[in-house]
Design a protein around this motif. Structure first.
Motif, PDB file in Angstrom:
ATOM      1  N   GLY A  62      22.887  83.012  60.107  1.00 51.78           N
ATOM      2  CA  GLY A  62      23.538  82.222  61.135  1.00 51.78           C
ATOM      3  C   GLY A  62      24.407  81.106  60.593  1.00 51.78           C
ATOM      4  N   THR A  63      25.378  80.728  61.401  1.00 56.04           N
ATOM      5  CA  THR A  63      26.293  79.643  61.032  1.00 56.04           C
ATOM      6  C   THR A  63      26.466  78.671  62.187  1.00 56.04           C
ATOM      7  OG1 THR A  63      28.241  80.896  61.766  1.00 56.04           O
ATOM      8  CG2 THR A  63      27.594  81.123  59.442  1.00 56.04           C
ATOM      9  N   VAL A  64      26.987  77.489  61.850  1.00 57.19           N
ATOM     10  CA  VAL A  64      27.423  76.516  62.844  1.00 57.19           C
ATOM     11  C   VAL A  64      28.836  76.118  62.471  1.00 57.19           C
ATOM     12  CG1 VAL A  64      27.020  74.308  63.954  1.00 57.19           C
ATOM     13  CG2 VAL A  64      25.084  75.641  63.133  1.00 57.19           C
ATOM     14  N   ALA A  65      29.776  76.280  63.398  1.00 57.82           N
ATOM     15  CA  ALA A  65      31.173  75.939  63.153  1.00 57.82           C
ATOM     16  C   ALA A  65      31.544  74.687  63.920  1.00 57.82           C
ATOM     17  CB  ALA A  65      32.094  77.095  63.555  1.00 57.82           C
ATOM     18  N   VAL A  66      32.456  73.904  63.337  1.00 57.40           N
ATOM     19  CA  VAL A  66      32.936  72.663  63.938  1.00 57.40           C
ATOM     20  C   VAL A  66      34.436  72.780  64.169  1.00 57.40           C
ATOM     21  CG1 VAL A  66      33.044  70.150  63.728  1.00 57.40           C
ATOM     22  CG2 VAL A  66      31.182  71.419  62.621  1.00 57.40           C
ATOM     23  N   PHE A  67      34.890  72.439  65.378  1.00 54.09           N
ATOM     24  CA  PHE A  67      36.298  72.534  65.736  1.00 54.09           C
ATOM     25  C   PHE A  67      36.790  71.208  66.301  1.00 54.09           C
ATOM     26  CE2 PHE A  67      34.433  76.710  66.189  1.00 54.09           C
ATOM     27  CZ  PHE A  67      35.362  77.575  65.626  1.00 54.09           C
ATOM     28  N   ALA A  68      38.015  70.842  65.959  1.00 54.44           N
ATOM     29  CA  ALA A  68      38.671  69.699  66.596  1.00 54.44           C
ATOM     30  C   ALA A  68      39.315  70.173  67.886  1.00 54.44           C
ATOM     31  CB  ALA A  68      39.729  69.108  65.668  1.00 54.44           C
ATOM     32  N   ARG A  69      39.285  69.338  68.929  1.00 56.59           N
ATOM     33  CA  ARG A  69      39.860  69.672  70.223  1.00 56.59           C
ATOM     34  C   ARG A  69      41.119  68.835  70.449  1.00 56.59           C
ATOM     35  NH1 ARG A  69      35.809  67.815  74.222  1.00 56.59           N
ATOM     36  NH2 ARG A  69      37.071  68.945  75.730  1.00 56.59           N
ATOM     37  N   ALA A  70      42.238  69.493  70.707  1.00 57.52           N
ATOM     38  CA  ALA A  70      43.494  68.798  70.991  1.00 57.52           C
ATOM     39  C   ALA A  70      43.529  68.361  72.452  1.00 57.52           C
ATOM     40  CB  ALA A  70      44.675  69.710  70.680  1.00 57.52           C
ATOM     41  N   ASP A  71      44.541  67.572  72.813  1.00 65.95           N
ATOM     42  CA  ASP A  71      44.660  67.078  74.181  1.00 65.95           C
ATOM     43  C   ASP A  71      44.773  68.203  75.200  1.00 65.95           C
ATOM     44  OD1 ASP A  71      44.478  64.496  73.325  1.00 65.95           O
ATOM     45  OD2 ASP A  71      46.632  64.072  73.450  1.00 65.95           O
ATOM     46  N   ASP A  72      45.334  69.330  74.786  1.00 57.36           N
ATOM     47  CA  ASP A  72      45.458  70.465  75.702  1.00 57.36           C
ATOM     48  C   ASP A  72      44.263  71.401  75.619  1.00 57.36           C
ATOM     49  OD1 ASP A  72      45.862  71.612  73.239  1.00 57.36           O
ATOM     50  OD2 ASP A  72      47.833  72.475  73.703  1.00 57.36           O
ATOM     51  N   GLY A  73      43.244  71.017  74.839  1.00 58.75           N
ATOM     52  CA  GLY A  73      42.036  71.835  74.720  1.00 58.75           C
ATOM     53  C   GLY A  73      42.032  72.781  73.549  1.00 58.75           C
ATOM     54  N   ALA A  74      43.169  72.977  72.898  1.00 56.14           N
ATOM     55  CA  ALA A  74      43.251  73.920  71.785  1.00 56.14           C
ATOM     56  C   ALA A  74      42.319  73.505  70.649  1.00 56.14           C
ATOM     57  CB  ALA A  74      44.686  74.011  71.275  1.00 56.14           C
ATOM     58  N   LEU A  75      41.769  74.485  69.948  1.00 53.98           N
ATOM     59  CA  LEU A  75      40.797  74.243  68.888  1.00 53.98           C
ATOM     60  C   LEU A  75      41.410  74.459  67.506  1.00 53.98           C
ATOM     61  CD1 LEU A  75      37.682  76.098  70.360  1.00 53.98           C
ATOM     62  CD2 LEU A  75      38.228  73.668  70.528  1.00 53.98           C
ATOM     63  N   THR A  76      40.994  73.618  66.562  1.00 51.57           N
ATOM     64  CA  THR A  76      41.366  73.767  65.156  1.00 51.57           C
ATOM     65  C   THR A  76      40.094  73.747  64.320  1.00 51.57           C
ATOM     66  OG1 THR A  76      43.459  72.604  65.495  1.00 51.57           O
ATOM     67  CG2 THR A  76      42.656  72.793  63.230  1.00 51.57           C
ATOM     68  N   PRO A  77      39.842  74.786  63.506  1.00 52.94           N
ATOM     69  CA  PRO A  77      38.622  74.801  62.692  1.00 52.94           C
ATOM     70  C   PRO A  77      38.590  73.639  61.710  1.00 52.94           C
ATOM     71  CG  PRO A  77      39.656  76.976  62.759  1.00 52.94           C
ATOM     72  CD  PRO A  77      40.645  76.013  63.350  1.00 52.94           C
ATOM     73  N   LEU A  78      37.440  72.974  61.620  1.00 49.96           N
ATOM     74  CA  LEU A  78      37.252  71.876  60.685  1.00 49.96           C
ATOM     75  C   LEU A  78      36.277  72.230  59.571  1.00 49.96           C
ATOM     76  CD1 LEU A  78      36.958  68.769  63.076  1.00 49.96           C
ATOM     77  CD2 LEU A  78      38.953  69.522  61.748  1.00 49.96           C
ATOM     78  N   ALA A  79      35.182  72.893  59.918  1.00 52.08           N
ATOM     79  CA  ALA A  79      34.158  73.183  58.919  1.00 52.08           C
ATOM     80  C   ALA A  79      33.203  74.237  59.456  1.00 52.08           C
ATOM     81  CB  ALA A  79      33.392  71.914  58.559  1.00 52.08           C
ATOM     82  N   GLN A  80      32.459  74.830  58.542  1.00 49.85           N
ATOM     83  CA  GLN A  80      31.396  75.776  58.915  1.00 49.85           C
ATOM     84  C   GLN A  80      30.291  75.671  57.881  1.00 49.85           C
ATOM     85  OE1 GLN A  80      32.171  79.790  60.622  1.00 49.85           O
ATOM     86  NE2 GLN A  80      31.177  80.570  58.769  1.00 49.85           N
ATOM     87  N   ARG A  81      29.051  75.763  58.354  1.00 54.62           N
ATOM     88  CA  ARG A  81      27.917  75.683  57.441  1.00 54.62           C
ATOM     89  C   ARG A  81      26.809  76.584  57.960  1.00 54.62           C
ATOM     90  NH1 ARG A  81      25.722  69.673  57.581  1.00 54.62           N
ATOM     91  NH2 ARG A  81      24.146  70.559  56.192  1.00 54.62           N
ATOM     92  N   PRO A  82      25.813  76.919  57.115  1.00 58.65           N
ATOM     93  CA  PRO A  82      24.697  77.750  57.590  1.00 58.65           C
ATOM     94  C   PRO A  82      23.896  77.041  58.673  1.00 58.65           C
ATOM     95  CG  PRO A  82      24.780  77.712  55.186  1.00 58.65           C
ATOM     96  CD  PRO A  82      25.741  76.661  55.670  1.00 58.65           C
ATOM     97  N   SER A  83      23.374  77.829  59.598  1.00 52.81           N
ATOM     98  CA  SER A  83      22.485  77.272  60.622  1.00 52.81           C
ATOM     99  C   SER A  83      21.077  77.115  60.085  1.00 52.81           C
ATOM    100  CB  SER A  83      22.469  78.177  61.859  1.00 52.81           C
ATOM    101  OG  SER A  83      21.746  79.374  61.588  1.00 52.81           O
ATOM    102  N   GLU A  84      20.855  77.599  58.876  1.00 54.14           N
ATOM    103  CA  GLU A  84      19.554  77.554  58.198  1.00 54.14           C
ATOM    104  C   GLU A  84      18.521  78.437  58.891  1.00 54.14           C
ATOM    105  OE1 GLU A  84      19.628  76.327  55.397  1.00 54.14           O
ATOM    106  OE2 GLU A  84      21.343  74.951  55.489  1.00 54.14           O
ATOM    107  N   GLY A  85      19.006  79.506  59.524  1.00 56.23           N
ATOM    108  CA  GLY A  85      18.122  80.473  60.149  1.00 56.23           C
ATOM    109  C   GLY A  85      18.917  81.697  60.555  1.00 56.23           C
ATOM    110  N   SER A  86      18.256  82.657  61.196  1.00 59.37           N
ATOM    111  CA  SER A  86      18.948  83.879  61.616  1.00 59.37           C
ATOM    112  C   SER A  86      19.144  83.907  63.125  1.00 59.37           C
ATOM    113  CB  SER A  86      18.163  85.123  61.171  1.00 59.37           C
ATOM    114  OG  SER A  86      16.927  85.209  61.847  1.00 59.37           O
ATOM    115  N   ALA A  87      20.254  84.501  63.525  1.00 58.50           N
ATOM    116  CA  ALA A  87      20.602  84.704  64.937  1.00 58.50           C
ATOM    117  C   ALA A  87      20.489  83.433  65.774  1.00 58.50           C
ATOM    118  CB  ALA A  87      19.748  85.805  65.543  1.00 58.50           C
TER     119      ALA A  87
END
Length: 315
Positions: A62-87
């Motif tokens: 599993g992973t956890v992803a982080v996204f920046a949100r623009a004023d119009d709602g659009a997303l930009t990927p910032l980072a991703q890391r393991p969730s430290e578990g499965s599913a």
């Protein structure tokens, strides 16, 4: 100011492993504004203060992803890391915006990640659990306790988050055997919990004494309740099988109404204004249900999208 939008997460519909990821839609017009690549983003959460969105990646690793949100709602990927578990299937940000809790369904672990001033994830604390556990939802309670439903052990696990994160000294809350607790909500000193395996909704006082248990649906046949939420003083629960949304009164859990969900297999729903938005996983769409005196009214309006498992309105 951000546009009135909704983010839709789900499972990749394509057999080659590619797909839209997180879909952005404008509420009201239901115009598709864009898509952001993400792997199995089955549940989403926004930061309470920062323009940041978090998404689990529901896979064996599993992973956890982080996204920046623009004023119009659009997303930009910032980072991703393991969730430290499965599913991982659920995540939640605490009200202060300094902690992110992740429920890893596959191996039953719970991971709690620190959040820095920019919204990025920092240190992580991992809580393993015994074989057969299936952590399904993480909720920060008004008492400063992190509650995690465990469908596999019929428990609500508890963690203190006062300065450091650690298991609650009183241990987990034991619920009815075979219930399979999935999603829950707190309202006016009571907890409401949907049982995915026994098809019930149960209400507990703040001491976790069960007050009443009722069927989540009045429809005959197999039912696997999914999401539960309290809004406007009413309890709502999605019923997979009957494909309905049930509306119950608080405390007594008396039935108020039960209506069609506008699709098949209502996995999740959310409220925005005078509308309910239902993620119908197996029919591939977000159904828009107008609310009349709190009762959803299906009129056939559907936003078509892959296999939705989460819909998150956000301004």
């Amino acid at each position: 100011m951000m546009a009135e939008v909704a983010y839709i997460g789900g499972y990749t519909p394509d057999t080659d492993g590619t797909g839209p990821g997180i879909t952005l839609v404008e509420l009201g017009s239901l115009a598709r504004l864009g898509e952001t690549a993400a792997s199995g983003p089955s549940f989403l959460a926004v930061h309470p203060r920062l323009p940041v969105l978090y998404a689990v990646g529901e896979s064996e690793r599993g992973t956890v992803a982080v996204f920046a949100r623009a004023d119009d709602g659009a997303l930009t990927p910032l980072a991703q890391r393991p969730s430290e578990g499965s599913a991982p299937c659920h995540l939640a940000v605490d009200p202060s915006g300094t902690l992110l809790a992740v429920a890893n369904y596959g191996d039953g672990t719970v991971s709690v990640h620190g959040i820095d001033e920019s919204g990025l994830l920092t240190e992580v604390t991992i809580f393993p659990y015994r074989e057969g556990a299936h952590a399904h939802q993480a909720v920060f309670g008004p008492d400063g306790v992190l509650y995690v439903t465990d469908l596999g052990t019929d428990e609500v696990r508890r963690y203190l988050v006062d300065g450091q994160v650690r298991p609650h000294p009183d241990g987990p809350v034991r619920l009815a055997s075979g219930m399979g607790p999935r999603h829950m909500a707190h309202f006016e000193d009571h907890w409401y919990v949907a049982g995915e395996l026994d098809g019930t909704v149960r209400v507990y006082d703040d001491g976790w004494h069960e007050m009443r248990a009722v069927p989540a649906s009045a429809t005959a046949g197999e039912n696997h309740p999914s999401h539960l939420e309290v809004s406007g003083g009413l309890v709502y629960v999605g019923n997979r099988g009957p494909d309905t949304i049930a509306v119950l009164s608080p405390l007594t859990l008396d039935p108020v109404a039960e209506v069609g969900c506008g699709g098949v297999w209502p996995r999740h729903f959310a409220f925005a204004g005078d509308r309910m938005y239902v993620a119908n996983q197996r029919s591939g769409g977000i159904a828009v249900l107008a609310l009349k005196d709190g009762i959803p009214q299906a009129d056939g309006e559907v936003f078509a999208v892959g296999t939705p498992s989460c819909v998150l309105p956000s301004n």
